[in-house]
Every structure is written in structure tokens, then in C-alpha cells.
Design a protein around this motif. Structure first.
Motif, PDB file in Angstrom:
ATOM      1  N   LYS A  96       8.847 -17.939 -32.856  1.00 16.93           N
ATOM      2  CA  LYS A  96       8.323 -16.640 -33.274  1.00 16.93           C
ATOM      3  C   LYS A  96       6.798 -16.629 -33.419  1.00 16.93           C
ATOM      4  O   LYS A  96       6.186 -15.555 -33.437  1.00 16.93           O
ATOM      5  CB  LYS A  96       8.968 -16.191 -34.570  1.00 16.93           C
ATOM      6  N   HIS A  97       6.165 -17.797 -33.515  1.00 17.58           N
ATOM      7  CA  HIS A  97       4.712 -17.848 -33.688  1.00 17.58           C
ATOM      8  C   HIS A  97       3.961 -18.064 -32.377  1.00 17.58           C
ATOM      9  O   HIS A  97       2.758 -18.294 -32.385  1.00 17.58           O
ATOM     10  CB  HIS A  97       4.343 -18.959 -34.677  1.00 17.58           C
ATOM     11  N   LEU A  98       4.689 -17.980 -31.256  1.00 19.22           N
ATOM     12  CA  LEU A  98       4.054 -18.183 -29.959  1.00 19.22           C
ATOM     13  C   LEU A  98       3.976 -16.892 -29.156  1.00 19.22           C
ATOM     14  O   LEU A  98       4.916 -16.103 -29.127  1.00 19.22           O
ATOM     15  CB  LEU A  98       4.829 -19.217 -29.135  1.00 19.22           C
ATOM     16  N   GLN A 113       7.064 -11.771 -30.179  1.00 22.06           N
ATOM     17  CA  GLN A 113       7.993 -11.237 -31.160  1.00 22.06           C
ATOM     18  C   GLN A 113       8.728  -9.989 -30.663  1.00 22.06           C
ATOM     19  O   GLN A 113       8.780  -8.954 -31.315  1.00 22.06           O
ATOM     20  CB  GLN A 113       7.253 -10.953 -32.465  1.00 22.06           C
ATOM     21  N   GLY A 114       9.298 -10.121 -29.480  1.00 18.85           N
ATOM     22  CA  GLY A 114      10.143  -9.067 -28.927  1.00 18.85           C
ATOM     23  C   GLY A 114       9.423  -7.979 -28.160  1.00 18.85           C
ATOM     24  O   GLY A 114      10.071  -7.104 -27.581  1.00 18.85           O
ATOM     25  N   LYS A 115       8.087  -8.015 -28.125  1.00 15.76           N
ATOM     26  CA  LYS A 115       7.323  -6.967 -27.451  1.00 15.76           C
ATOM     27  C   LYS A 115       6.726  -7.495 -26.152  1.00 15.76           C
ATOM     28  O   LYS A 115       6.160  -8.587 -26.109  1.00 15.76           O
ATOM     29  CB  LYS A 115       6.225  -6.439 -28.363  1.00 15.76           C
ATOM     30  N   HIS A 145       0.292 -19.649 -26.475  1.00 16.30           N
ATOM     31  CA  HIS A 145      -0.605 -20.027 -27.561  1.00 16.30           C
ATOM     32  C   HIS A 145      -0.032 -19.512 -28.868  1.00 16.30           C
ATOM     33  O   HIS A 145       0.777 -18.588 -28.905  1.00 16.30           O
ATOM     34  CB  HIS A 145      -2.036 -19.516 -27.342  1.00 16.30           C
ATOM     35  N   GLN A 146      -0.452 -20.127 -29.960  1.00 17.53           N
ATOM     36  CA  GLN A 146       0.035 -19.733 -31.277  1.00 17.53           C
ATOM     37  C   GLN A 146      -0.672 -18.475 -31.770  1.00 17.53           C
ATOM     38  O   GLN A 146      -1.721 -18.083 -31.251  1.00 17.53           O
ATOM     39  CB  GLN A 146      -0.190 -20.873 -32.278  1.00 17.53           C
ATOM     40  N   ASP A 147      -0.080 -17.850 -32.800  1.00 15.26           N
ATOM     41  CA  ASP A 147      -0.700 -16.659 -33.380  1.00 15.26           C
ATOM     42  C   ASP A 147      -1.715 -17.030 -34.463  1.00 15.26           C
ATOM     43  O   ASP A 147      -2.193 -16.176 -35.209  1.00 15.26           O
ATOM     44  CB  ASP A 147       0.354 -15.683 -33.927  1.00 15.26           C
ATOM     45  N   SER A 152      -0.563 -27.013 -33.478  1.00  8.19           N
ATOM     46  CA  SER A 152       0.539 -27.949 -33.729  1.00  8.19           C
ATOM     47  C   SER A 152       1.810 -27.597 -32.959  1.00  8.19           C
ATOM     48  O   SER A 152       2.440 -28.469 -32.338  1.00  8.19           O
ATOM     49  CB  SER A 152       0.838 -28.020 -35.225  1.00  8.19           C
ATOM     50  N   ILE A 153       2.224 -26.331 -32.998  1.00  4.33           N
ATOM     51  CA  ILE A 153       3.437 -25.932 -32.272  1.00  4.33           C
ATOM     52  C   ILE A 153       3.195 -26.045 -30.769  1.00  4.33           C
ATOM     53  O   ILE A 153       4.034 -26.552 -30.018  1.00  4.33           O
ATOM     54  CB  ILE A 153       3.857 -24.492 -32.641  1.00  4.33           C
ATOM     55  N   THR A 154       2.034 -25.582 -30.340  1.00  2.00           N
ATOM     56  CA  THR A 154       1.693 -25.640 -28.919  1.00  2.00           C
ATOM     57  C   THR A 154       1.664 -27.077 -28.427  1.00  2.00           C
ATOM     58  O   THR A 154       2.119 -27.373 -27.313  1.00  2.00           O
ATOM     59  CB  THR A 154       0.326 -24.975 -28.683  1.00  2.00           C
ATOM     60  N   GLN A 155       1.132 -27.971 -29.241  1.00  5.22           N
ATOM     61  CA  GLN A 155       1.072 -29.392 -28.871  1.00  5.22           C
ATOM     62  C   GLN A 155       2.482 -29.940 -28.642  1.00  5.22           C
ATOM     63  O   GLN A 155       2.709 -30.738 -27.719  1.00  5.22           O
ATOM     64  CB  GLN A 155       0.379 -30.188 -29.968  1.00  5.22           C
ATOM     65  N   LYS A 156       3.420 -29.510 -29.472  1.00 11.91           N
ATOM     66  CA  LYS A 156       4.804 -29.972 -29.325  1.00 11.91           C
ATOM     67  C   LYS A 156       5.338 -29.634 -27.940  1.00 11.91           C
ATOM     68  O   LYS A 156       5.951 -30.487 -27.273  1.00 11.91           O
ATOM     69  CB  LYS A 156       5.690 -29.337 -30.407  1.00 11.91           C
TER      70      LYS A 156
END
Length: 260
Positions: A96-98, A113-115, A145-147, A152-156
């Protein structure tokens, strides 16, 4: 001689040309017999707004080496397969944060986020992002990319893609963005391919500001970056500048001839 130049952070700041002096210097480089090649992680859809600002060029290396254009004609094209691209996007849209993006030969869409929206115009659309990429026959580039400014999430996902899809795709960090391109493609491979296409007889100069520019800086005979670039990039470059026109002034003024 060929000048390979990045766009974002190099010639452009927030999508706008940094200074008219850069445009004038690029024209001067061409008038002196040089070839200008834009070398960017952007897709062909994203490059158009930059070109329309008057940036002169002879060739374009797009998608971090995934495509090369001679004017309007594609001379090299690589693709991420439909299967691998769908699997990667299926992972990304669940976070949800990407923000997620894909481009193929017909369209480029973004999702958050759905849009769904067209990109780079950001114009909203009723198209179903997931349905659209499932219908695609292949992809020129994927991106996420993250919001937040955190990576950190992107690196994963960068690690997952480079470990599990190494024969299908390569993920490059570009500041906060993650560019996912066809396997084994980079700005460096794009430069190698274009120089070979042109006959392997040109002295090469490259300038960029970000992590995905490292392969360009290292591939060129002379690689340059900027005073504001990360230290890891400066360490690979031969000199740092404030603007592209300063680099061109040194090239045309013979500075690098003395360094040979």
C-alpha cells in the motif's frame, strides 16, 4: 566524440531545464562535430516533455539501456516478458505504500492505492491498472517508489527482483525510484551498444548525478558528475561540476585532451 548525458538532476530539475546555458552548450557541441546522446532511465513517453523544451540530441538511450533511438527510429529494443512483468507487478501493487508504473509500446500507467492514472501527465483514468498490465504482451520498463523518502520497502523488492528474476529483469536504484528494466540492461550496456552501432571509433564523455549513472560514468572514456552527487558516485568520476555546460566547456576547450 559522443556526449552521453543523463536528464533528471543533470539537465533537468523537477522536469524543467536547469539553464539555457546547457542547451546552448549542447548545440555548440554538435556544431563542433560532436554527437549528443540522451542517456536516461525514462521511457519514451516520459522523454517527450523534456525534448519539447528544446534539448538537442542525436540519439536516445532509454529505460536504462533497454531501448536506443536514432531520432524517431528504434534501433535496439529489449523487453521484459509478459510473465515476469506480471509477476513483479502483482507483488508491487499489494504494497500500500508503493507507487507502481509500467510501460509497454502502447501506454504508460501509474497506480497508487487503487487509483490509476496516465503517466507522465498524471491524468486520472477509469482503466483498471491490474487488468491493463495483465493484458500487456511485454514491458519496456517497470518502476516503483515509496510514498515517503525512505527506501526500505523499495530496497526489499530490488533485492527480490535481482535475485529471482535475474534472467528476465534488472532493477536499478535511481535516487528514490526503482527502475526495473530488461535483464542485463544498464546505461553502460546502452552506451556500448550505441558506440558499436556507430562504428566503435568515437571518444566518449558521460555525465550524470545518480546511482543508475555509475555504469555510464565507468563505461565512458571520461565520466563526470556533480558537486552535489553522492560520494560513491564522485569516487567513480574524473571531475565534478555544477552544470553540464561547464563539462562541455572543458571538453571543447581541450582540458581532457591534456589528460589523455
Amino acid at each position: 566524440m559522443i556526449l552521453f548525458t543523463d536528464l533528471d538532476g543533470t539537465l533537468l530539475e523537477n522536469g524543467k531545464v536547469k539553464t539555457q546555458k546547457d542547451i546552448d552548450a549542447l548545440h555548440q557541441f554538435q556544431d563542433s562535430g560532436g554527437i549528443v546522446a540522451i542517456c536516461t532511465g525514462r521511457s519514451k513517453f516520459e522523454v517527450v516533455p523534456a525534448i519539447e523544451q528544446g534539448l538537442p540530441y542525436n540519439y536516445m538511450i532509454l529505460n536504462n539501456g533497454g531501448e536506443i533511438y536514432d531520432g524517431e527510429k528504434a534501433i535496439i529494443e529489449h523487453r521484459i516478458s509478459q510473465k515476469a512483468g506480471v509477476e513483479i507487478l502483482d507483488m508491487l501493487v499489494k504494497e500500500k505504500h508503493l507507487y507502481s508504473y509500467f510501460a509497454n509500446d502502447d501506454e504508460q500507467l501509474s497506480y497508487y492505492q487503487g487509483k490509476c492514472a496516465y503517466f507522465p501527465s498524471h491524468k486520472p483514468t477509469d482503466l483498471d491498472f491490474i487488468d491493463e498490465y495483465h493484458r500487456s504482451h511485454g514491458f519496456t520498463i517497470l518502476c516503483t517508489h515509496q510514498d515517503t523518502d525512505d527506501f526500505s520497502i523499495t530496497q526489499k523488492y530490488m533485492d527480490i527482483i535481482n535475485e529471482n528474476y535475474r534472467d528476465e529483469a534488472t532493477a536499478h536504484r535511481n535516487e528514490i525510484f526503482l527502475d526495473i528494466v530488461p535483464a542485463h540492461c544498464s546505461k553502460g550496456t546502452g552506451i556500448k551498444d550505441l558506440v558499436h552501432y556507430l562504428g566503435d571509433k568515437h571518444r566518449t564523455f558521460g555525465i550524470g548525478d545518480s546511482y543508475n549513472d555509475l555504469s555510464m560514468i565507468e563505461m565512458c572514456d571520461v565520466g563526470a558528475t556533480f558537486h552535489f552527487s553522492d560520494l560513491s558516485i564522485k569516487e567513480k568520476a574524473q571531475k565534478s561540476y555544477s552544470y553540464v555546460y561547464e563539462f562541455i566547456d572543458d571538453i571543447l576547450g581541450g582540458y581532457y585532451e591534456l589528460e589523455r
